[in-house]
Design a protein around this motif. Sequence first.
Motif, short mmCIF file in Angstrom:
data_model
loop_
_atom_site.label_atom_id
_atom_site.label_comp_id
_atom_site.label_asym_id
_atom_site.label_seq_id
_atom_site.Cartn_x
_atom_site.Cartn_y
_atom_site.Cartn_z
N ARG A 64 0.86 -1.19 0.00
CA ARG A 64 0.00 0.00 0.00
C ARG A 64 0.89 1.23 0.00
O ARG A 64 1.92 1.27 0.66
CB ARG A 64 -0.89 0.02 1.24
CG ARG A 64 -1.87 -1.10 1.30
CD ARG A 64 -2.79 -0.95 2.51
NE ARG A 64 -3.68 -2.09 2.55
CZ ARG A 64 -3.85 -2.87 3.59
NH1 ARG A 64 -3.20 -2.63 4.70
NH2 ARG A 64 -4.68 -3.88 3.53
N ARG A 66 0.67 5.66 0.08
CA ARG A 66 -0.16 6.86 0.25
C ARG A 66 0.76 8.05 0.45
O ARG A 66 1.96 7.92 0.67
CB ARG A 66 -1.11 6.71 1.43
CG ARG A 66 -0.43 6.60 2.76
CD ARG A 66 -1.45 6.44 3.90
NE ARG A 66 -0.78 6.33 5.17
CZ ARG A 66 -0.47 7.36 5.94
NH1 ARG A 66 -0.78 8.58 5.59
NH2 ARG A 66 0.15 7.18 7.09
N GLU A 76 5.20 4.08 1.76
CA GLU A 76 4.88 2.75 1.23
C GLU A 76 4.96 1.73 2.35
O GLU A 76 5.88 1.75 3.15
CB GLU A 76 5.84 2.38 0.10
CG GLU A 76 5.69 3.27 -1.10
CD GLU A 76 6.50 2.78 -2.28
OE1 GLU A 76 6.85 1.58 -2.29
OE2 GLU A 76 6.76 3.59 -3.16
#
Length: 85
Positions: A64, A66, A76
């Motif tokens: 993931r 953001r 990350e």
Amino acid sequence: MSIGFGIFLMAVGAIVAWAVPALWAVEGANWTLIGYILLAAGALVTLFGIIMAARAGRSTSVSRSRVDPDTGTRVERTERNDDLL
């Protein structure tokens, strides 16, 4: 790779255990015992290879990413889940 090597060891062990003593006799060498040892080692290597292959198929990873609102940098995160037997 280890599954194939285990099968190879079992094949060589079977040949050494059952074919070599009838064809070639050497003083001090118990070909039947050597063949059975190779058969057992091949069985263990094959079993170990099957266990490792089954374990490798059970792992999952999730990535993931953001953007951090405070600093504006990309964050990350990777999670790995290994289900053990």
